[in-house]
Motif scaffolding. Structure first.
Motif, PDB file in Angstrom:
ATOM      1  N   ALA A   1       0.821  -1.086  -0.022  1.00  0.00           N
ATOM      2  CA  ALA A   1      -0.060  -0.229   0.092  1.00  0.00           C
ATOM      3  C   ALA A   1       0.739   1.351  -0.206  1.00  0.00           C
TER       4      ALA A   1
ATOM      5  N   VAL B   1      -3.969  -4.601  11.511  1.00  0.00           N
ATOM      6  CA  VAL B   1      -4.080  -4.161  10.096  1.00  0.00           C
ATOM      7  C   VAL B   1      -4.743  -5.515   9.349  1.00  0.00           C
ATOM      8  N   HIS B   2      -5.736  -5.254   8.530  1.00  0.00           N
ATOM      9  CA  HIS B   2      -5.986  -6.196   7.855  1.00  0.00           C
ATOM     10  C   HIS B   2      -5.492  -6.524   6.618  1.00  0.00           C
ATOM     11  N   THR B   3      -4.458  -7.516   6.663  1.00  0.00           N
ATOM     12  CA  THR B   3      -3.637  -7.741   5.538  1.00  0.00           C
ATOM     13  C   THR B   3      -3.885  -9.360   5.352  1.00  0.00           C
TER      14      THR B   3
ATOM     15  N   SER C   1     -11.265  -8.280  15.047  1.00  0.00           N
ATOM     16  CA  SER C   1     -11.714  -6.951  14.565  1.00  0.00           C
ATOM     17  C   SER C   1     -12.199  -6.097  15.704  1.00  0.00           C
TER      18      SER C   1
ATOM     19  N   ARG D   1     -13.342  -2.334  14.312  1.00  0.00           N
ATOM     20  CA  ARG D   1     -12.740  -3.132  13.055  1.00  0.00           C
ATOM     21  C   ARG D   1     -11.248  -2.860  12.908  1.00  0.00           C
TER      22      ARG D   1
ATOM     23  N   LYS E   1      -6.925  -0.678   7.719  1.00  0.00           N
ATOM     24  CA  LYS E   1      -6.817  -0.938   6.355  1.00  0.00           C
ATOM     25  C   LYS E   1      -5.079  -0.642   6.066  1.00  0.00           C
TER      26      LYS E   1
ATOM     27  N   GLU F   1      -4.216   1.061   3.507  1.00  0.00           N
ATOM     28  CA  GLU F   1      -4.145   2.074   2.802  1.00  0.00           C
ATOM     29  C   GLU F   1      -4.097   3.313   3.758  1.00  0.00           C
ATOM     30  N   GLU F   2      -4.824   3.334   4.828  1.00  0.00           N
ATOM     31  CA  GLU F   2      -4.669   4.313   5.862  1.00  0.00           C
ATOM     32  C   GLU F   2      -3.518   4.401   6.550  1.00  0.00           C
TER      33      GLU F   2
END
Length: 258
Positions: free
Chosen positions: A23, A188-190, A213, A220, A223, A225-226
């Motif tokens: 990302a 982080v969701h990876t 989460s 949650r 991400k 990207e965040e």
């Protein structure tokens, strides 16, 4: 010029071929940086390189074992001979689950080699050239650097070291115009998270995902990207007054949990 532009800057991103690193690679390339992706798996590096180029960005994939100092110096020297290195992102890292009794000597050595020595090797390899023109170093720490997390003994140890390396480098290289900061994500969701759940909780993937989460107060996971957007700000000229600081991105975990 647009905000957070990286036009004319060269960025070295370790572990830049997957997860948060991927990302960051894509985000930085989208903002005009020439991105150098360092990966142990050359196929990952080349895949992201090709994807970035297909979108009009500039990227180069490099095979590199950051735990090997000679190899790391060779790769980074080859990059710096062609263009100055403006940004170093120390993102490569590995995880381990277990308390101290569940952590073998081999586990400790393995995490040290990548998560601590790898960061040291990359900073050492870049710092001499950065001393000539300034630069920005951003280390990927973790909320585990500052708060206790169950069954993460070795991982927390290494990320604590990353945090204090950040402070030390920031202090020592102020006079050279080198800034050094760190980011401390929570979960982080990876793909790593998905693979971990699939391996350890077969048939319970959805339930475990929801449970993990909810460990973040915001409800949650983050991400990739965040995290990349925060990294972009910290490596941009707009953040030129920031150094020697850690930035949690944790859905409220550190301050609001419990």
């Amino acid at each position: 010029m647009k905000l957070f532009s990286l036009e004319g800057k060269n960025a070295v991103i370790t572990g830049g071929g997957s997860g948060i690193g991927e990302a960051i690679s894509k985000t930085f390339a989208g903002q005009g940086a020439v991105v150098h992706i360092l990966e142990l798996d050359s196929n990952k590096a080349k895949s992201i390189e090709e994807e970035i180029k297909s979108l009009g960005g500039k990227a180069f994939g490099h095979q590199c074992d950051v735990s090997n100092q000679e190899e790391t110096k060779k790769v980074i020297n080859a990059i710096s001979e062609k263009s100055k290195i403006d940004i170093l992102i120390n993102n490569a890292g590995i995880a381990h689950v277990g308390n101290i009794e569940g952590t073998t000597e081999a586990d400790m050595d393995r995490l040290y080699q990548v998560n601590i020595k790898g960061v040291y090797n990359c900073i050492l390899s870049c710092i001499e050239t950065m001393k000539n023109h300034g630069g920005t170093i951003l280390n990927m720490a973790s909320i585990a650097s500052t708060v206790g997390i169950s069954d993460r003994f070795a991982y927390s140890m290494t990320k604590g070291a990353v945090l204090t390396m950040t402070y030390s480098v920031a202090k020592d290289y102020l006079e050279y115009g080198i800034r050094c900061n760190s980011i401390s994500p929570a979960r982080v969701h990876t793909p790593f998270v998905d693979n971990f759940i699939k391996k350890n909780y077969p048939g319970e993937e959805n339930e475990v995902f929801q449970k993990l989460s909810k460990t973040q107060p915001i409800g949650r996971m983050g991400k990739p990207e965040e995290v990349a957007h925060l990294a972009l700000y910290l490596c941009s000229d707009e953040a030129s007054f920031i150094t020697g600081t850690d930035f949690p991105i944790d859905g409220g975990y550190i301050k609001l949990n419990g």
